[in-house]
Design a protein around this motif. Structure first.
Motif, mmCIF file in Angstrom:
data_model
loop_
_atom_site.group_PDB
_atom_site.id
_atom_site.type_symbol
_atom_site.label_atom_id
_atom_site.label_comp_id
_atom_site.label_asym_id
_atom_site.label_seq_id
_atom_site.Cartn_x
_atom_site.Cartn_y
_atom_site.Cartn_z
ATOM 1 N N LEU A 34 -0.552 18.573 -15.824
ATOM 2 C CA LEU A 34 0.571 18.784 -14.912
ATOM 3 C C LEU A 34 1.337 20.054 -15.277
ATOM 4 N N LEU A 35 1.532 20.263 -16.570
ATOM 5 C CA LEU A 35 2.227 21.467 -17.018
ATOM 6 C C LEU A 35 1.443 22.713 -16.630
ATOM 7 N N SER A 36 0.144 22.682 -16.879
ATOM 8 C CA SER A 36 -0.697 23.839 -16.562
ATOM 9 C C SER A 36 -0.688 24.134 -15.064
ATOM 10 N N LEU A 37 -0.794 23.082 -14.261
ATOM 11 C CA LEU A 37 -0.838 23.265 -12.812
ATOM 12 C C LEU A 37 0.504 23.757 -12.276
ATOM 13 N N SER A 38 1.588 23.196 -12.784
ATOM 14 C CA SER A 38 2.917 23.637 -12.333
ATOM 15 C C SER A 38 3.183 25.080 -12.767
ATOM 16 N N GLN A 39 2.670 25.468 -13.927
ATOM 17 C CA GLN A 39 2.820 26.853 -14.377
ATOM 18 C C GLN A 39 1.979 27.805 -13.530
ATOM 19 N N ASP A 40 0.810 27.338 -13.102
ATOM 20 C CA ASP A 40 -0.026 28.155 -12.210
ATOM 21 C C ASP A 40 0.716 28.451 -10.906
ATOM 22 N N LEU A 65 10.114 21.697 -12.758
ATOM 23 C CA LEU A 65 9.330 20.545 -13.210
ATOM 24 C C LEU A 65 8.462 20.904 -14.412
ATOM 25 N N ALA A 66 8.052 22.160 -14.505
ATOM 26 C CA ALA A 66 7.283 22.598 -15.676
ATOM 27 C C ALA A 66 8.115 22.439 -16.950
#
Length: 223
Positions: A34-40, A65-66
């Motif tokens: 989730l962190l990786s996707l929100s950062q993307d 949210l990240a």
């Protein structure tokens, strides 16, 4: 006298230490994803000419949210989550994937394609925001050991998501009407006024030969 095996209840299996650790790592991997996707999504640039506010708002929500996901990863107390939290995380991941795909499609598509589909695309941003809003509403944030500042960020995102509207920017709608009127003129073999044509191209971000060539190539790929 022989004792029937049925006399004894089946033995309950005690979860091994290994399975407990695996579950913990699985939970953390979900948060990492989730962190990786929100950062993307956060790293994407807002759309410059069309749907600018929608894309900017989406990116800002992802950034906030990240921060929440990042604190969860660095907080050892929150490495084991309830079934409801895990369900929300899994659904959030799906929503974030769809948001990223929508953003990338808008960034990579031609300006004309984007303009002609401005209302359906605005609706897509709105619907995904509402889905995220629903998940944030039922998310038991009080179960997490978040700092007060981060919890307030979570509440802020939840509030902003609930205020989403499907409307489009009046300037985008006006530009779409101008282009449709221009196409109608061309269909009737009426030569458009060069100043009006230049204004439309400038508003679409097609202000030089290179950008116009890229737009034509994108349109050719999409047709």
């Amino acid at each position: 006298m022989a004792v029937s095996p049925r006399v004894f209840p089946s033995r309950k299996r005690c979860p091994s230490t290994g399975s407990s650790i695996s579950s913990k790592f699985a939970d953390l991997n979900l948060v990492k994803s989730l962190l990786s996707l929100s950062q993307d999504i956060s790293a994407l640039k807002p759309l410059q000419c069309l749907l600018k506010q929608k894309s900017l708002s989406t990116i800002n929500k992802s950034k906030l949210l990240a921060i929440v996901f990042e604190q969860l990863l660095h907080n050892p107390v929150s490495t084991s989550f309830s079934p409801l939290i895990l369900l929300c995380f899994e659904e959030m991941y799906i929503v974030f994937q769809r948001i990223k795909t929508l953003m990338e499609d808008c960034c990579n598509g031609s300006k004309m394609w984007l303009l002609m589909r401005i209302q359906p695309l605005a609706n897509s941003f709105h619907e995904l925001t509402l889905e995220l809003s629903t998940l944030l509403d039922i998310f038991p944030v009080s179960e997490l050991d978040l700092s007060q500042d981060v919890e307030e960020l979570f509440v802020l995102v939840r509030k902003h998501c609930s205020q989403s509207k499907p409307s489009i920017d009046p300037r985008d709608d006006s530009l779409r009407r101008d282009v449709l009127a221009l196409l109608h003129q061309i269909k009737k073999e009426i030569v458009p006024h060069h100043l009006k044509l230049k204004q439309i191209l400038d508003n679409l971000g097609l202000s030089n030969q290179s950008s116009c060539r890229e737009e034509i190539e994108c349109l050719q790929d999409e047709i």
